[in-house]
Scaffold this active site. Structure first.
Site, PDB file in Angstrom:
ATOM      1  N   ASP A 337      -3.020  -0.192   2.085  1.00 21.20           N
ATOM      2  CA  ASP A 337      -2.137  -0.552   3.185  1.00 21.20           C
ATOM      3  C   ASP A 337      -0.748  -0.806   2.609  1.00 21.20           C
ATOM      4  O   ASP A 337      -0.614  -1.139   1.427  1.00 21.20           O
ATOM      5  CB  ASP A 337      -2.681  -1.806   3.877  1.00 21.20           C
ATOM      6  CG  ASP A 337      -1.798  -2.258   5.020  1.00 21.20           C
ATOM      7  OD1 ASP A 337      -1.397  -1.411   5.825  1.00 21.20           O
ATOM      8  OD2 ASP A 337      -1.508  -3.467   5.098  1.00 21.20           O
ATOM      9  N   ASP A 639      -4.626  -6.362   4.160  1.00 20.02           N
ATOM     10  CA  ASP A 639      -4.545  -7.795   4.434  1.00 20.02           C
ATOM     11  C   ASP A 639      -4.779  -8.135   5.907  1.00 20.02           C
ATOM     12  O   ASP A 639      -4.993  -9.290   6.244  1.00 20.02           O
ATOM     13  CB  ASP A 639      -3.193  -8.363   3.994  1.00 20.02           C
ATOM     14  CG  ASP A 639      -2.015  -7.731   4.732  1.00 20.02           C
ATOM     15  OD1 ASP A 639      -2.227  -6.731   5.446  1.00 20.02           O
ATOM     16  OD2 ASP A 639      -0.887  -8.238   4.592  1.00 20.02           O
TER      17      ASP A 639
END
Length: 912
Positions: A337, A639
């Site tokens: 990410d 996250d």
């Protein structure tokens, strides 16, 4: 009310394409809310606004599951036979070994999966609604489709809603979409199939209201929400076996098959050809079965993995599942990410474009430390001569509702929107204080006009400052602030600057000012229609982590490709990818493209591209599966809750420990306590070291098992008594093997380890070289023990004495072979040997264990050993030293042969 009026039909088009009136009509509701009768019927139809709990096995079932192993079956079978024969001590010890292995497996198993609990905890507990025309606060679990909810700053949106009556409404959605800034919402319908991050008229369950007010029509509750969709994906993801566990399971099956065939054949031979007594035959077969099972291997593997876990923890990488340590070394692809993983997730002003040129701003996070310099020559700003820059920074600080503060942990935090926070950090870096500024009238920011204005008394001057979208302020300004004062606006100059910022992946915020009327305090839109002077434009970005740049370079060197999968815009993702040093940054594949292709075409795209933008949680999951379908060992970092399904699907899921959600941490195999992407590169290095040491351990343990089995087989075929009892074999496998193998667990990484390609996870840990080494060393052990046995029989020694000498011979040979195993194809006596203190600690411990086995009366009674005179210790040491030298000669010959073959292959390779 009739049934027809209470059922909620499906929308003919996606909710974001519908107007507010169409949504109200489809949901059979109004701005006054639902009636109690409608609410009751819809609760019966739709149930609670909650996610279903996950199904879990009980602790007992999970413990018993660790007996479901082919090697354990061999031990349990041996325990049954010994119990039927009345050998209760043998039975007890064998069962104890099986139970110990199960306990080790149970302890190393990950804690019960709590990721679905984490998702449920992200849902709001309360909701403000309008029902029967009255405002009330209810438990969010009681919401139903068609409810009208009231949303305010600080609220957690309690369900998926179609927004209306929005006022400066902004929502923080990064945990769902990966978008690094707050999203400005409105209530107008949107055409086309907009991706999740672009559905600006919808609010999603679990996201946070950052600013403004709005109302929403509930269009989905519980499992039907976007977060419910993620919950279902998490439930559907099947946990994959790690490469090590697959290889160990295959090894166990091969050993089981060999033992089964061998025992059956020997039983038939011994019973019907050699006519052996049944009791003696069964004890010999049990000895063969016990000898063939490397009982100590699961324990030592757990020990080596646990040591790897501890080493990683000291480097801020927390391993949640033991086998992950080894899998890290096999990773071929890392899908990361962007927001908060490769970048700081802290919006930062990097450039300021003024009429006289561009200024650079150093610093990569909210910490207000950095320098502002001219881009043209790099000289620091002289604030006495930079009136335009000073005014710009003051405008950024005064038209600002955010607050910057340092918390107890020394972390700098922003309270407010990230864009305003970036401008407040810029002002603090510039040393601009708001002392002496009296703020008066204000025009708050709203997405309908895209600017914010403030009238203030700035050191005796009445000034109006404005910040907002550059295209809006360009239309309001006729002049720009030059070095000598206001001058005509050069629109083409500013547009070229904006284009350059866009290529760098920068978001923009413009600022302007206007002298005010003395003593005036009020401010409204007409005050901004003329006389504004453009000050400049700030370029803002979520900067890449400096350590991530180095980590990606290390991964590339180690043959590991890094791919960025983000919910952010393609231009931003490409710019960040280029800054990070990623390889394929010419083109970004968008979620809209992924939506239109099948799995085969997706696999090709996943292989050939490194940047994927505007992706949804489902896209991330599909990309991970596509890469796995091509045989890649995939690591996935993230996250937000939008990353959780892909993290759970990946071979190694890596969560951020500081900014990661609890959902992400629980779905992950590894948590980075410092949110440092560079920790992954260290973890890969440690994983490769652990795998090397595991392979050395297997090469160390299995030759002893082979030698034990061959000794018993030779004795059985010769009609002689078994040279080792089952308990003596278990002693070697569980006590001495584990003790010595512990020394290999601390072996340092071999040189050049991070320059080699990732190993093939489909390739067996026992390749041709390993099988040869096991057979060669096993035959050496067997031959030496057989020679000593024959000489002792000729000398008339009793069986217990002979067994004790053979046991001591094999144990001593194990000890010297431990040093052979330190380096697989090189001379092992090196200075690093003396730095590995574990080698010498296990040597001392082994000596103490053997002395106890041979000289303590209680141990003599249990294991059938007898005290040995000192000369027999010398005999076994000499035999072991000879074996050490023979193995080293074999390593030298094999190394020379390999080098010669490599030279021949290189010489015959056709020219490129």
């Amino acid at each position: 009310m009739t049934q027809a009026n209470t059922q909620v039909p499906q929308a003919p088009r996606p909710w974001h394409q519908l107007s507010v009136d169409e949504t109200l009509g489809i949901q059979v509701t109004s701005a006054a809310g639902l009636s109690q009768d409608q609410i009751r019927r819809r609760q019966e139809t739709h149930g609670l606004n909650a996610l279903p709990p996950p199904a879990r096995r009980s602790a007992w079932l999970r413990f018993l599951g660790h007996f479901n192993d082919v090697l354990i079956y061999i031990l349990l079978g041996a325990a049954v036979v010994t119990s039927l024969m009345g050998h209760w001590l043998d039975t007890g010890v064998i069962l104890a070994v099986a139970v110990i292995n199960a306990v080790i497996g149970y302890v190393q198993e990950s804690r019960a999966e709590r990721s679905l609990d984490g998702i449920r905890n992200m849902l709001s507990n309360h909701a403000r609604v309008v029902r029967d025309g009255q405002k009330e606060e209810i438990d969010a679990r009681d919401l139903v489709p068609g409810d009208i909810v009231i949303l305010r700053p600080g609220d957690k949106i309690p369900a998926d809603v179609r927004l209306f009556d929005t006022h400066n409404f902004r929502v923080e959605e990064s945990m769902l979409t990966g978008e690094s800034t707050v999203v400005e919402k409105h209530d107008a319908p949107l055409p086309g199939d907009a991706p999740l991050g672009d559905r600006l008229n919808l609010g999603f369950s679990g996201t946070h209201v950052s600013a403004g007010n709005a109302r929403g029509i509930v269009v989905a509750t519980g499992s039907d929400t976007e977060i419910g969709h993620i919950n279902r994906m998490m439930t559907d993801v099947q946990t994959l076996q790690t490469p090590l566990l697959r290889q160990m399971e295959l090894l166990g099956k091969r050993i089981f098959q060999v033992v089964l065939v061998m025992v059956v054949a020997l039983f038939v031979l011994g019973r019907y050809v050699l006519d052996m007594p049944l009791s003696d035959l069964l004890m010999s077969l049990i000895s063969i079965a016990v000898a063939s099972v490397p009982e100590g291997l699961p324990a030592i593997i757990s020990i080596i993995l646990s040591l790897g876990v501890q080493r990683m923890a000291r480097n801020r990488a927390i391993i949640r599942k033991l086998p992950t340590v080894e899998t890290l070394g096999a990773m071929t692809v890392i899908c990361s990410d962007k927001t908060g993983t490769l970048t700081m997730n802290e919006m930062t002003a990097k450039n300021v474009l003024l009429a006289q040129g561009v200024y650079r701003v150093s610093g990569d996070n909210y910490r207000p430390v950095g320098e502002i310099t001219r881009e043209s020559d790099g000289t620091p700003v002289d604030w006495q001569r930079e009136d335009a820059l000073t005014r710009f920074v003051r405008a950024a600080a005064i038209c600002n509702d955010s607050q910057l503060h340092e918390d107890a942990d020394g972390q700098w935090r922003i309270v407010g929107g990230p864009t305003e926070g970036a401008m407040m950090v810029l002002a603090t870096k510039a040393g601009q204080s708001l002392e002496g500024v009296a703020k008066h009238g204000k025009v708050p920011f709203d997405s309908s006009y895209k600017y914010m204005a403030r009238r203030c008394d700035d050191h005796g001057q009445n000034i109006i400052y404005v910040t907002g979208a550059p295209d809006v302020l360009f239309k309001l300004c006729a002049q720009e602030q030059g070095e000598a004062g206001p001058q005509p606006l050069r629109l083409d100059y500013w547009e070229r600057g904006l284009e350059a910022f866009a290529h760098q992946g920068l978001r923009t915020l413009a600022a302007a000012y206007k002298p005010g009327t003395a003593d005036a305090t009020a401010l409204d839109h007409p005050d901004l229609q003329d006389g504004l002077v453009l000050l400049g434009v700030a370029g803002i970005m979520d900067p890449p982590r400096p350590e991530a740049i180095e980590a990606i370079a290390q991964c590339n060197q180690a043959g590991i490709r890094v791919k960025m999968i983000t919910g952010d815009h393609p231009e931003t993702a490409l710019a960040i990818g280029a800054m990070l040093g990623m390889t394929h940054v010419r083109e970004a594949v968008t979620g809209a493209q992924l939506q239109q292709i099948g799995d085969e075409e997706l696999a090709a795209l996943a292989r050939d591209h490194d940047i994927f933008a505007r992706t949804s949680p489902e896209h991330k999951l599909r990309l991970v599966r596509a890469l796995q379908s091509m045989g890649e060992v995939v690591g996935m970092t993230g996250d937000g809750v939008n990353d959780a399904p892909a993290l759970k699907q990946a071979d190694v899921g890596v969560a951020m420990g500081i900014k990661g959600t609890e959902v992400t941490k629980e779905a992950a195999d590894m948590v980075l306590a410092d949110d440092n992407f560079a920790s992954i590169a260290y973890a890969v290095r440690e994983g490769r070291r652990v795998y090397d040491n595991l392979k050395k351990t297997i090469l160390f343990i299995l030759p002893t098992n082979l030698a034990q089995g061959l000794l018993v087989i030779v004795a059985l075929l010769a009609g002689a008594q078994a040279p080792l009892t089952p308990l003596q074999i278990l002693w070697m496998n569980m006590a001495t093997s584990i003790t010595l193998a512990f020394g290999l667990a601390f072996e340092p990484a071999e040189p050049g380890m991070m320059q080699r390609r990732p190993r093939d996870p489909a390739k067996s840990i026992l390749d041709g070289f390993a099988l040869w080494r096991i057979a060669f060393v096993g035959l050496l052990f067997t031959t030496s023990a057989f020679i000593i046995e024959k000489s002792l029989i000729a000398a008339g020694r009793d069986p217990d004495f002979i067994r004790t000498v053979i046991l001591q011979t094999l144990v001593t040979a194990q000890w010297t072979y431990l040093f052979n195993c330190r380096l697989q194809d090189r001379w092992p006596i090196t200075p690093s040997m003396f730095r590995n203190k574990a080698l010498w600690l296990v040597t001392i411990l082994l000596g103490l264990l053997q002395c106890a086995l041979i000289y303590l009366p209680a141990m003599n009674r249990v294991f059938g050993t007898v005290p040995l005179p000192p000369e027999y210790w010398t005999l076994t040491l000499v035999a072991a030293a000879v074996l050490f030298c023979v193995v080293e000669i074999e390593k030298l010959v094999l190394r020379t042969w390999r080098a010669r073959r490599a030279r021949l292959e290189l010489a015959h390779r056709p020219a490129a």
